[in-house]
Design an enzyme around this catalytic site. Structure first.
Site, PDB file in Angstrom:
ATOM      1  N   TYR A 103      35.469  27.239 -25.927  1.00  3.29           N
ATOM      2  CA  TYR A 103      35.924  28.265 -24.986  1.00  3.29           C
ATOM      3  C   TYR A 103      34.842  28.410 -23.919  1.00  3.29           C
ATOM      4  CZ  TYR A 103      39.321  29.368 -28.574  1.00  3.29           C
ATOM      5  OH  TYR A 103      40.340  29.281 -29.488  1.00  3.29           O
ATOM      6  N   HIS A 127      48.590  39.774 -27.901  1.00  5.47           N
ATOM      7  CA  HIS A 127      47.316  39.079 -28.114  1.00  5.47           C
ATOM      8  C   HIS A 127      46.708  39.411 -29.473  1.00  5.47           C
ATOM      9  CE1 HIS A 127      43.606  37.075 -26.946  1.00  5.47           C
ATOM     10  NE2 HIS A 127      42.917  38.145 -27.320  1.00  5.47           N
TER      11      HIS A 127
END
EC number: 1.14.17.-
Length: 526
Positions: A123, A309
């Protein structure tokens, strides 16, 4: 089979054997084959009432594909070997990316020569400054910009709005996200304003709404988070991917806003290990919505898209909507959540949120493969339970969330007293003896969790008082912030109305025809 006769509906059994379905629900509409491609177009009902078919809903669907280089023969399809794959898709997302009518100016937020490590998942976070405009602009569309050849490397992209009180030195370099050495400035970037996932296209705002740029209230700094997927550990990869934002001075009627609703990200969000199913709830309370909406927009706001999420333990998320104690239609849901496929869901119809409404983000997790507690936090091994609501007109409310009471959670495992005043984090247990001088995290991990205890703990957590978080932009707060509220008395978990299948053995070649419909219980009783 595109040449020849057979065009059949098959399914796989528990042994992964391919079987011809006695109820044929897939209908070939078109097929084409050339030297490079085979294209098959087919139709089916969303709910076929066939136990060998999966219903198609608004949830994420894992589409599995496989083929053999030889056409299907009389003996049926041959084994595909390595010619196979899977792709997460949302088949019923209600709007697709619109083609812009004219040439529209844009700017890019694109990584510059990011070295991709030779590991499976990376990430990468990079902050950007939004271009300075002399007048107000509206962003009307966002598109991915993927470096050619990296279509399978760039897995998803999230764009966050950050605090505006920085100098430009923070723009000088990117960093791995969720890393202990990540710059503190990145931690201020919490509200998702755009999400793209592999296989997705761009996101177009409705024709009457745009994302405002260029005024004092608008984002000045944003954080681009790119998830790179490198399963073969390739070395030497350099990436220059990101996002393209199309903008206009032809201002639309409304400014879009984003509200983060759900569980405040903190260590007080706890999930025991070894649980095939555990539910958490985040509350956007009626007290917060009452205060903010009465002050800013008493006639209500209109939600047009939602991003749900969670992290790697997440299996399903629902955003529930209540008005005066009555449950409204779900704002959004995904019963087959895939962390690596996150995008805003367009609502079939815009939904209005009024002062005094309340929202519950309900998350379902699976921690069967974990031996230790899972905590709320930023890392992908930590968890979240959040909904991001895109709405208009924009009001001064960025976060409407809750934190469950931690002391009652600790009492469940037998904690009697902690050291006060609290001077260390995580704070330290004073008694009983078996937890003395342990942090509350170590105490929770020391407790012997089994499924029975996990279920009892889950029931407790869902009933606990919550601390209300009700935030304005740039960390200001509504007065309701910090108050304690009880979760509302609602049916838990959310139950969908049953799907009733009506079958007849009539005139079809296979002798069975079925139709599905949603019936409520009062209709069934009639």
């Amino acid at each position: 089979r595109t040449r020849g006769i057979e065009k059949s509906d098959y399914f796989t059994n528990a042994n992964r054997e391919l079987k011809k379905d006695t109820q044929q629900d897939y209908h070939l509409e078109y097929a084409m084959e050339n030297s490079t491609h085979t294209i098959i177009e087919f139709t089916r009902e969303l709910h076929t009432c066939d136990i060998n078919d999966k219903s198609i809903t608004e949830s994420t669907v894992r589409v599995i594909w496989a083929y053999h280089h030889e056409d299907v023969g009389e003996a049926g399809p041959k084994y595909h070997d390595s010619n196979r794959g899977t792709k997460s898709l949302r088949l019923l997302n209600h709007e697709t990316s619109k083609v812009l009518p004219t040439v529209v100016p844009y700017f890019d937020l694109v990584n510059q020569d990011v070295p991709i490590p030779n590991k499976g998942t990376t990430y990468w976070c990079q902050m950007f400054k939004i271009p300075v405009f002399q007048e107000k602009h509206h962003v009307i569309k966002v598109e991915p910009v993927i470096q050619r050849g990296h279509e399978s490397l760039v897995h998803h992209i999230l764009l966050y709005q950050c605090s505006s009180s920085f100098n430009d030195s923070i723009l000088d370099y990117g960093h791995e996200c969720y890393h202990p050495n990540m710059p503190d400035a990145f931690l201020t970037c919490e509200t998702v304003i755009f999400a793209w996932a592999i296989g997705g296209e761009g996101f177009s705002y409705p024709p009457h709404v745009g994302l405002s740029l260029g005024t004092p209230l608008d984002p000045r700094y944003v954080l681009l988070e790119v998830h790179y997927d490198n399963p073969t550990y390739k070395e030497g990869l350099i990436d220059n991917s990101g996002l393209r934002l199309f903008h206009t001075t032809d201002i639309r009627k409304y400014d879009a806003g984003v509200i983060e609703a759900g569980l405040w990200v903190s260590l007080f969000h706890t999930i025991p290990p070894g649980m095939p199913e555990f539910r958490s709830e985040g509350h956007c309370t009626l007290e917060c919505l009452e205060e903010a909406l009465e002050a800013e927009k008493p006639s209500g706001i209109h939600v047009f898209a939602v991003l749900l999420h969670a992290h790697l333990a997440g299996r399903g998320i629902r955003l529930r909507h209540f008005r005066k104690g009555e449950e409204m239609r779900l704002l959004a849901y995904d019963d087959d959540f895939d962390f690596n496929f996150q995008e805003f869901q367009y609502l079939k119809e815009e939904q209005t949120i009024l002062p005094g409404d309340n929202l519950i983000t309900e998350c379902r997790y699976n921690t069967k493969d974990r031996a230790r507690m899972t905590w709320g936090g930023l890392s992908t091994r930590n968890e979240m339970c959040l909904s991001y609501l895109l709405y208009y007109p924009r009001i001064n409310l960025t976060r409407c969330a809750s934190i469950p009471d931690i002391m009652e959670q600790l009492q469940f495992i037998g904690v009697k007293e902690i050291y006060r005043p609290v001077t260390t984090w995580p704070f330290i247990i004073k008694s009983p003896k078996q937890y003395k001088n342990l942090s509350f995290m170590d105490a929770m991990n020391k407790f012997k969790w089994a499924k029975k205890e996990g279920l009892s703990f889950n029931k407790l957590v869902l009933s606990l008082p919550v601390n209300v978080r009700c935030s304005k932009t740039d960390n200001a707060e509504w007065s309701i912030q910090g108050m304690t509220a009880l979760p509302p008395h609602v049916e838990r978990p959310y139950k969908t109305e049953p799907l009733v299948c009506l079958c007849s053995t009539s005139l079809t070649p296979l002798g069975v025809t079925c139709a599905a419909s949603w019936l409520n219980l009062s209709q069934l009783l009639l």
